[in-house]
Design an enzyme around this catalytic site. Structure first.
Site, PDB file in Angstrom:
ATOM      1  N   TYR A 221       0.842  -1.180  -0.040  1.00  0.00           N
ATOM      2  CA  TYR A 221       0.081   0.104  -0.079  1.00  0.00           C
ATOM      3  C   TYR A 221       0.909   1.234   0.003  1.00  0.00           C
ATOM      4  O   TYR A 221       0.285   2.260  -0.136  1.00  0.00           O
ATOM      5  CB  TYR A 221      -0.924   0.013   1.241  1.00  0.00           C
ATOM      6  CG  TYR A 221      -1.827  -1.178   1.417  1.00  0.00           C
ATOM      7  CD1 TYR A 221      -2.004  -2.033   0.126  1.00  0.00           C
ATOM      8  CD2 TYR A 221      -2.366  -1.486   2.540  1.00  0.00           C
ATOM      9  CE1 TYR A 221      -2.811  -3.089   0.384  1.00  0.00           C
ATOM     10  CE2 TYR A 221      -3.106  -2.536   2.712  1.00  0.00           C
ATOM     11  CZ  TYR A 221      -3.399  -3.487   1.736  1.00  0.00           C
ATOM     12  OH  TYR A 221      -4.082  -4.409   1.935  1.00  0.00           O
TER      13      TYR A 221
ATOM     14  N   HIS B  82       1.290 -11.878   2.151  1.00  0.00           N
ATOM     15  CA  HIS B  82       0.264 -10.982   1.352  1.00  0.00           C
ATOM     16  C   HIS B  82      -0.652 -11.969   0.439  1.00  0.00           C
ATOM     17  O   HIS B  82      -1.712 -12.102   0.527  1.00  0.00           O
ATOM     18  CB  HIS B  82       0.556  -9.680   0.806  1.00  0.00           C
ATOM     19  CG  HIS B  82      -0.447  -8.705   0.505  1.00  0.00           C
ATOM     20  ND1 HIS B  82      -0.108  -7.344   0.501  1.00  0.00           N
ATOM     21  CD2 HIS B  82      -1.552  -8.803   0.244  1.00  0.00           C
ATOM     22  CE1 HIS B  82      -0.912  -6.749   0.081  1.00  0.00           C
ATOM     23  NE2 HIS B  82      -2.077  -7.609   0.000  1.00  0.00           N
TER      24      HIS B  82
END
Length: 263
Positions: free
Chosen positions: A41, A99
């Site tokens: 992010y 992730h």
């Protein structure tokens, strides 16, 4: 079983540093105690600044981040985890995730590095994201650490019942991303009808449905104070209303691995 506070604050796509910092600090002030970010992010710095600006003690915040798929070779896991701590401005996170099981991910190589992160005190807990039942079973055989959470897309059009059953049976919290359905909730008649009954939004009904599911922790994204407040108190649906949503005969995945930056 490790307690994962609900709801969490999702920060994917919140890449304006000032806005991200403000939203994190505001969320903590309002009562959120679970923050979710990721190397992907590119906002770990801003999330850390929001924690620092808040009056909430660090030990009261459940902070989670994720290792980028390109960084899942063992030496990169260890190196970039330290870099994440530096960006966040903390000595330890509460949860480090794999992730996506893709790109540099190799179960036999990657997962022992996450055990090492836990042994070294870089993280209190280990989690995975976007894992199927088969991948969870494989990971469980390799990891010494318990799998505390599996973060997956979950909402009324993607209930993932079999995966949820497995996670419940193995004390794995399901952390639900895209819980507000990214604008698609208003296209689901059942959610629209219930929203009208409760004088709320279809997104709030989606969140209420998730909130009622045992073992699920939604992480809605929000920036403004009004939306942050609303996500803390979705309506309480009746059993019949929950059953109406369960019976929706339509399935749609909103997040594609090729668009993983939005997870």
């Amino acid at each position: 079983m490790t307690h994962v506070p609900s709801p969490g604050l999702g920060t994917s796509g919140n890449d304006d540093p000032d806005q991200c910092t403000e939203s994190v600090a505001t969320a903590l002030e309002l009562g959120y105690r679970h923050l979710d970010t990721a190397q992907m992010y590119e906002n770990e710095d801003a999330v850390g600044d929001g924690i620092a600006e808040s009056d909430v003690p660090r030990e009261d915040v459940f902070l989670a981040t994720k290792v980028l798929p390109e960084n899942l070779a063992p030496e990169d896991v260890l190196r970039t985890a330290d870099e994440s701590l530096d960006r966040l401005g903390v000595e330890q996170v509460d949860l480090f995730y794999v992730h996506w099981p893709m790109k540099a991910y190799d179960a036999e190589e990657t997962l022992p590095a996450f055990d090492e992160l836990r042994e070294d005190g870089v993280t209190k807990n280990v989690g995975v994201s976007n894992f199927t039942v088969e991948l969870l079973e494989e990971a469980d055989e390799i990891l010494d650490s318990p799998i505390v959470a599996n973060q997956v897309e979950m909402h009324p059009l993607l209930p993932q019942d079999d995966l949820l059953d497995y996670c419940r049976a193995h004390d794995i919290t399901v952390v639900a991303y895209a819980p507000l359905m990214r604008g698609d909730a208003s296209d689901v008649d059942e959610l629209v009808d219930l929203a009208e009954q409760y004088d709320t939004t279809p997104e709030a009904i989606s969140l209420a449905w998730l909130d009622a599911r045992e073992g699920v922790v939604p992480i809605p994204k929000a920036t403004g104070e009004e939306h942050l407040r609303a996500n803390l108190s979705p309506p309480e649906l009746t059993d019949d209303e929950l059953a109406q949503i369960d019976a929706i005969d339509r399935e749609e995945r909103l997040v594609d691995p090729d668009d993983a930056a939005w997870n």
